[in-house]
Design an enzyme around this catalytic site. Structure first.
Site, PDB file in Angstrom:
ATOM      1  CB  CYS A  78      40.695  32.962  59.709  1.00 21.69           C
ATOM      2  SG  CYS A  78      39.476  32.052  60.712  1.00 21.69           S
ATOM      3  CB  CYS A 125      41.265  32.333  63.221  1.00 18.04           C
ATOM      4  SG  CYS A 125      40.568  31.032  62.202  1.00 18.04           S
ATOM      5  CG  ASP A 126      43.808  35.435  63.152  1.00 16.79           C
ATOM      6  OD1 ASP A 126      44.081  34.583  64.007  1.00 16.79           O
ATOM      7  OD2 ASP A 126      44.164  35.359  61.964  1.00 16.79           O
TER       8      ASP A 126
END
Length: 327
Positions: free
Chosen positions: A147, A150-151
């Site tokens: 992701c 996300c990261d």
């Protein structure tokens, strides 16, 4: 079954225990629906707590200015739901029968659970390359992720060469997003042309920070504590070479956890649960609702999953209040 031939039944059963499941449980418990969460047991397809259990640092969930450990976040969500009276069953659901009331669920132990309403929040699993070191570094926060949103903004990815594996729209979107933080983004694709839509492909091909490794597959993820590189193999010549990278983002799709639902409710062609009315969580079966990544093939974020968990619980409460389920 009870002695008089009737069955004990739940008002609402929530299947799954990620952000969507626990949020639904909090709302259902506060509405005095006495929810039962069947949280799942550890397997390759079901993970109690969902994908955040493999995320070491979550920086984009509201309310945590310094970020929060993914496992800690899920444990806190569970504790909050239990505090309001949620009951938890640590099993998987193998089969559902929703053609008549009460709905019937069969778990891995052979137990039968009957319910007036059901919220399905079983999530979706990222598809991985299947390499041993890939899984280890993904779980440890060593620079492998599925992701980018996300990261990708985490400090240990900034100003480094990052690799994205995939050739579809998701891979192009991830690569373009990562150009905000990376020194360079290398897209590794097994073919010599992209599956992505023309507009997304053109954007990636024209981006200054993106370059392509065509006709390549990853055969090894290198590094001990953190990723240091990839071993690439040419799909045409068979030749191998090493690529030094500071991060790997796998963007080859997700698989929704809906196998146990086939034939029970309507699914999209890609296996995700179909919710016929926009901005609603009602499925094709009245009284059965879906929340989180199992019905969301677009956003797939923890915060949107939690939002749909809230929606599903509110819809279930209203559906039950109208008396549509049999007494």
């Amino acid at each position: 079954m009870t002695d008089n031939g009737t069955c004990d039944k739940e008002m609402v059963v929530i299947i799954g225990s990620g952000p969507a499941g626990w949020t639904a449980a909090v709302y259902a418990a506060r509405a005095e629906l006495n929810p039962l969460v069947i949280e799942g047991s550890f397997s390759r397809t079901m993970i109690p707590g969902g994908q955040l259990m493999f995320t070491t640092e979550v920086e984009n969930y509201p309310g945590f200015k310094e970020g929060v450990d993914g496992q800690a976040l899920m444990m806190d969500m569970k504790a909050q739901a239990v505090r309001f009276g949620t009951r938890v069953l640590t099993e998987n659901v193998l089969d559902v029968e929703v053609q008549q009331h009460p709905f019937r669920l069969v778990t891995t132990s052979g137990s039968e659970v009957f319910a007036d309403s059901v919220i399905i929040a079983t999530g979706a699993n990222a598809r991985w390359l299947g390499l041993p070191n890939e899984e280890r570094l993904a779980k440890s926060g060593g620079g492998v992720s599925a992701c980018a949103v996300c990261d990708g903004a985490l400090p240990h990815f900034r100003d480094k060469v990052l690799a994205v594996v995939g050739g579809g729209d998701t891979a192009m979107e991830d690569a373009l997003y990562l150009t905000k933080f990376a020194k360079e983004v290398v897209i590794v694709h097994r073919r010599d042309e992209l599956r992505a839509s023309k507009i997304m492909a053109d954007r990636a091909l024209e981006a200054e920070k993106i370059r392509f490794e065509w006709n390549k597959v990853v055969t090894e993820v290198q590094g001990e504590d953190v990723i240091t590189g990839l071993r690439l193999q040419d799909t045409v010549t068979g030749e191998e070479k090493d690529l030094a990278v500071g991060g790997l983002f796998v963007a080859i799709g997700h698989t929704p956890n809906t196998v146990f639902l086939e034939g029970a409710i309507s699914l999209k062609e890609n296996g995700y649960i179909e919710t016929p009315v926009a901005w609603r969580t009602q499925t094709s079966v009245p009284g059965v609702f879906a929340a989180g990544d199992v019905m969301d093939d677009f956003y797939r974020q923890a915060v949107t999953a939690a939002g749909t968990g809230c929606m599903a619980a509110l819809e279930a409460e209203r559906w039950l209040a109208h008396g549509e389920a049999e007494a």
